[in-house]
Design a protein around this motif. Structure first.
Motif, PDB file in Angstrom:
ATOM      1  N   CYS A 127       0.823  -1.206   0.000  1.00 42.62           N
ATOM      2  CA  CYS A 127       0.000   0.000   0.000  1.00 42.62           C
ATOM      3  C   CYS A 127       0.855   1.254   0.000  1.00 42.62           C
ATOM      4  O   CYS A 127       1.947   1.273   0.583  1.00 42.62           O
ATOM      5  N   GLY A 128       0.389   2.289  -0.669  1.00 46.63           N
ATOM      6  CA  GLY A 128       1.107   3.564  -0.739  1.00 46.63           C
ATOM      7  C   GLY A 128       0.337   4.656  -0.018  1.00 46.63           C
ATOM      8  O   GLY A 128      -0.885   4.730  -0.126  1.00 46.63           O
ATOM      9  N   PHE A 129       1.067   5.498   0.728  1.00 48.57           N
ATOM     10  CA  PHE A 129       0.440   6.548   1.534  1.00 48.57           C
ATOM     11  C   PHE A 129       1.153   7.883   1.354  1.00 48.57           C
ATOM     12  O   PHE A 129       2.302   7.930   0.932  1.00 48.57           O
ATOM     13  N   LEU A 130       0.467   8.945   1.766  1.00 45.58           N
ATOM     14  CA  LEU A 130       1.072  10.276   1.676  1.00 45.58           C
ATOM     15  C   LEU A 130       2.106  10.512   2.759  1.00 45.58           C
ATOM     16  O   LEU A 130       2.927  11.412   2.656  1.00 45.58           O
ATOM     17  N   GLY A 131       2.041   9.739   3.814  1.00 45.18           N
ATOM     18  CA  GLY A 131       2.997   9.896   4.906  1.00 45.18           C
ATOM     19  C   GLY A 131       2.654   8.910   6.005  1.00 45.18           C
ATOM     20  O   GLY A 131       1.751   8.083   5.849  1.00 45.18           O
ATOM     21  N   LEU A 132       3.378   9.013   7.112  1.00 44.57           N
ATOM     22  CA  LEU A 132       3.192   8.042   8.183  1.00 44.57           C
ATOM     23  C   LEU A 132       1.856   8.159   8.896  1.00 44.57           C
ATOM     24  O   LEU A 132       1.243   7.161   9.245  1.00 44.57           O
ATOM     25  N   LEU A 133       1.391   9.380   9.112  1.00 39.51           N
ATOM     26  CA  LEU A 133       0.099   9.542   9.780  1.00 39.51           C
ATOM     27  C   LEU A 133      -1.009   8.953   8.905  1.00 39.51           C
ATOM     28  O   LEU A 133      -1.900   8.260   9.387  1.00 39.51           O
ATOM     29  N   HIS A 134      -0.888   9.203   7.620  1.00 41.20           N
ATOM     30  CA  HIS A 134      -1.831   8.655   6.656  1.00 41.20           C
ATOM     31  C   HIS A 134      -1.855   7.130   6.762  1.00 41.20           C
ATOM     32  O   HIS A 134      -2.910   6.509   6.811  1.00 41.20           O
ATOM     33  N   LEU A 135      -0.670   6.537   6.845  1.00 39.95           N
ATOM     34  CA  LEU A 135      -0.546   5.087   7.003  1.00 39.95           C
ATOM     35  C   LEU A 135      -1.261   4.632   8.276  1.00 39.95           C
ATOM     36  O   LEU A 135      -2.032   3.686   8.275  1.00 39.95           O
ATOM     37  N   GLU A 136      -0.980   5.328   9.370  1.00 39.40           N
ATOM     38  CA  GLU A 136      -1.573   4.926  10.647  1.00 39.40           C
ATOM     39  C   GLU A 136      -3.089   5.031  10.627  1.00 39.40           C
ATOM     40  O   GLU A 136      -3.779   4.199  11.202  1.00 39.40           O
ATOM     41  N   ILE A 137      -3.584   6.065   9.967  1.00 40.49           N
ATOM     42  CA  ILE A 137      -5.042   6.252   9.920  1.00 40.49           C
ATOM     43  C   ILE A 137      -5.704   5.115   9.148  1.00 40.49           C
ATOM     44  O   ILE A 137      -6.679   4.528   9.603  1.00 40.49           O
ATOM     45  N   THR A 192       1.783  -5.087   9.735  1.00 47.91           N
ATOM     46  CA  THR A 192       2.284  -4.027   8.875  1.00 47.91           C
ATOM     47  C   THR A 192       3.792  -4.179   8.751  1.00 47.91           C
ATOM     48  O   THR A 192       4.475  -4.285   9.758  1.00 47.91           O
ATOM     49  N   THR A 193       4.299  -4.165   7.544  1.00 48.77           N
ATOM     50  CA  THR A 193       5.753  -4.292   7.397  1.00 48.77           C
ATOM     51  C   THR A 193       6.414  -2.919   7.501  1.00 48.77           C
ATOM     52  O   THR A 193       5.737  -1.907   7.519  1.00 48.77           O
ATOM     53  N   ALA A 194       7.735  -2.926   7.561  1.00 50.39           N
ATOM     54  CA  ALA A 194       8.482  -1.673   7.727  1.00 50.39           C
ATOM     55  C   ALA A 194       8.132  -0.689   6.618  1.00 50.39           C
ATOM     56  O   ALA A 194       8.126  -1.053   5.450  1.00 50.39           O
ATOM     57  N   PRO A 195       7.834   0.561   6.961  1.00 48.86           N
ATOM     58  CA  PRO A 195       7.542   1.546   5.920  1.00 48.86           C
ATOM     59  C   PRO A 195       8.785   1.804   5.069  1.00 48.86           C
ATOM     60  O   PRO A 195       9.894   1.794   5.581  1.00 48.86           O
ATOM     61  N   SER A 196       8.561   2.015   3.797  1.00 50.02           N
ATOM     62  CA  SER A 196       9.677   2.254   2.896  1.00 50.02           C
ATOM     63  C   SER A 196       9.328   3.406   1.959  1.00 50.02           C
ATOM     64  O   SER A 196       8.169   3.615   1.641  1.00 50.02           O
ATOM     65  N   VAL A 197      10.346   4.133   1.535  1.00 43.99           N
ATOM     66  CA  VAL A 197      10.109   5.196   0.558  1.00 43.99           C
ATOM     67  C   VAL A 197      10.390   4.629  -0.834  1.00 43.99           C
ATOM     68  O   VAL A 197      10.702   3.448  -0.975  1.00 43.99           O
TER      69      VAL A 197
END
Ligand code: GDP
Ligand code: MG
Length: 602
Positions: free
Chosen positions: A338-348, A363-368
């Motif tokens: 999944c792709g998100f605008l940022g970490l808060l977006h991911l958490e939401i 949830t796996t490690a966030p990556s850019v």
């Protein structure tokens, strides 16, 4: 309609200074809702998570009628992850109410908001709220607004949103101070797509600000960036209850529906024009939002895969900025990248899946997004691939160079925390660009500009920043492109088995420290088993850190001495409950929480 009788404004405030309470009060005073309808509280924050976190995710808007004036109040999301949405909502207004708590005074998060508003040429009306509090110091706060922000606050409205003091004065100030919009009714239609969301009854609803021309029911419209055409079937506004209208003219904010199936077909910032008589040029500043942070979401229970997919589709109906595609992992089975605008977006999104759709997730490690330059081979030209997932990292021998995204970050922080913030930025490979001061005396704040690799920010930079500064630092950033970096893939092995969900791309210089941190945390997070479990961090075949979980000697129920049967049963039940949330790695069970906790860097 008389354009000089329209006022479009937003409310900006540091969190908890009373933005939502004031909005509710304005709606109530202008007759939008009765006292009974207000009991729900915080009308503009309608999602459950928004209410709990006290943040506004989706911009909402409401039209107020007061003394013959049409006042459009726009609520804006306040977080950097949604910076582009904030910017679009601000572009739809001519002014802003700046709400400052009379007991707290100007705080750091107010500043970034104010500067953004100034950037959009807004007229800013200061409102000193909570004057009912015993600790209120309206005079002191007035001075702060002048000294720190540099606004004339001599006519700041003194208010208490809670007790309903000063509400008429706020409304009068909006009318007097904020300029009416400008626009040409006879010019070809030009309207900005400010926001869109999915409504189960109306379908996709689009919030628009008309700049020129008129948007009418039955008109054929064109989205200039998307290049699509639609027939307008409803035009209206929210008071906050929906009211249908025949048209929206220049300067007006309202909504339209046009038989659009998915929010993904609409793009915030797009220009809406008349298909038959299109505008020559779109409005300036359109930007396609791209997800910048990626992670894998996997159901804890493999049987939930279908449910997860359905839930993601449903969520996406309301949030076009998040993307997903199927992914399979040796350890985690089937899930989604999944792709998100940022970490808060991911958490939401993660929280909504858990809460609203009742899913247990890993949830796996966030990556850019990395750009990997592959080296030439005889029959292949040099190639650049975009890497969203560390698990897909090509063989290091084939890699010529890796580029990572960088950001330009601005941080405001009280002087006393400056040292720790500088260290944090330095530890995260930051390059200092500027350091200046704003304000004086006890309110002096440092304004820092740093260039930082986004990779170092996505983990927990924002959380760290806030905890170091006790919430006083504010942070804002924009991306400045990719740069070459000495990056490597670090794998984590539990009982000699690689756990791909924990693998991550790190800077070589930080690899050892990060690997050690991860092993130490996993050691505490993974429950003991009947055997010894080695935990290792490795780059390629080389182990760079190692911890060992000692073997368990006793049965957990042993300490209950057999006498306390209920306690023993409870303990066993708890264990069973825990089992459901475990993932097996080889013969090691890792609790779901351990993944999330392990990925939060200490
Ligand atoms: P927001 O985060 O800016 O939207 O702030 P809220 O509107 O959610 O308000 C934060 C808290 O301050 C809530 O507990 C409100 O009840 C309280 N509050 C808001 N306005 C006033 C006021 O004028 N006086 C007092 N005493 N409390 C207020
Ligand atoms: Mg609020």
């Amino acid at each position: 309609k008389d354009i000089t009788k329209i006022r479009n404004f937003s409310i900006i405030a540091h969190i908890d200074h009373g933005k939502s309470t004031l909005a509710d009060r304005l709606i109530q005073r202008t007759g939008g809702l009765t006292e009974r309808e207000m009991t729900h509280g915080q009308i503009l924050d309608n999602m459950e998570i928004e209410q709990e976190r006290g943040i506004t995710i989706k911009a909402q808007t409401v039209r107020l009628e007061w003394n013959g004036y049409e006042l459009n109040l726009m609520d804006t999301p306040g977080h950097v992850d949604f910076a582009y949405e904030v910017s679009r909502s601000l572009a739809a207004c001519e002014g802003a109410l700046l709400v400052v708590d009379a007991a707290q005074g100007v705080e750091a998060q107010t500043l970034a908001n104010v500067y953004q508003s100034i950037e959009h040429d807004h007229e800013i009306v200061p409102v000193i709220n909570k004057i009912d509090l015993p600790a209120a110091d309206p005079e002191g706060v007035r001075q702060e607004i002048e000294e720190i922000i540099g606004l004339d606050a001599s006519e700041a409205v003194l208010a208490s949103a809670k007790s309903g003091i000063g509400i008429d004065e706020v409304l009068q100030a909006i009318v007097d101070k904020i300029p009416p919009p400008k626009g040409d009714r006879d010019a070809p239609l030009k309207a900005m797509l400010v926001d869109s969301w999915y409504d189960p009854y109306l379908g996709v609803v689009i919030l628009v600000r008309v700049m020129d021309g008129v948007i009418r029911k039955g008109a054929q419209i064109k989205f200039m960036a998307a290049g699509t055409m639609h027939l307008v079937d409803r035009v209206g506004c929210m008071r906050p209850k929906i009211e249908q209208l025949q048209e929206l003219g220049p300067g007006e904010i309202g909504f339209i529906t046009a038989q659009i199936k998915e929010v993904a077909e609409t793009r915030v910032g797009d220009t809406i024009t008349d298909a038959k008589r299109p505008a020559a040029e779109p409005l300036p500043g359109f930007k396609e939002v791209q997800p910048v942070v990626f992670c894998g979401l996997f159901p804890v229970d493999a049987n939930d895969f279908e449910k997860l997919r359905d839930s993601l589709y449903k969520l996406r109906l309301n949030d076009a900025s998040f993307s997903f595609e199927m992914e399979s992992s040796a350890a985690l089975g089937f899930g989604f990248r999944c792709g998100f605008l940022g970490l808060l977006h991911l958490e939401i999104i993660q929280e909504r899946l858990t809460r609203e759709y009742d899913l247990d997730l890993i949830t796996t490690a966030p990556s850019v997004v990395y750009k990997i330059h592959l080296s030439h081979s005889k029959n292949e030209a040099a190639k650049v691939i975009e890497l969203h997932n560390p698990a897909d990292m090509p063989d290091p021998n084939r890699i010529e160079m890796i580029e990572e995204p960088w950001i330009d970050a601005t941080i405001y922080v009280p002087d006393e925390y400056l040292g720790s913030i500088l260290k944090l930025c330095q530890d995260r490979r930051g390059i200092q660009k500027d350091l200046t001061y704003v304000g004086t005396g006890s309110h002096a704040r440092a304004m820092l500009r740093y260039e930082l690799p986004l990779n170092e920010v996505v983990f927990d930079f924002y959380d760290r920043l806030k905890s170091i500064s006790r919430g006083y630092a504010s942070f804002d950033y924009h991306q400045i492109g990719h740069r070459e970096g000495d990056l490597v893939k670090m794998s984590i092995l539990v009982n000699n088995e690689p756990v791909d969900a924990l693998s991550m791309i790190v800077h070589r210089g930080n690899a050892e420290a990060r690997g050690r941190g991860m092993c130490e945390r996993l050691k505490d997070l993974i429950p003991r088993h009947m055997f010894k479990i080695p935990i290792q961090a490795a780059i390629g075949g080389k182990v760079i850190a190692r911890e060992t979980i000692a073997a368990l000697r006793k049965d957990v129920t042993a300490k209950c001495y057999g006498g306390d049967a209920t306690r023993k049963r409870k303990l066993l039940e708890k264990q069973k409950e825990g089992k459901k949330r475990m993932r097996e790695y080889g013969s090691v069970s890792i609790p779901q929480d351990a993944f999330i906790a392990a990925l939060r860097m200490g």
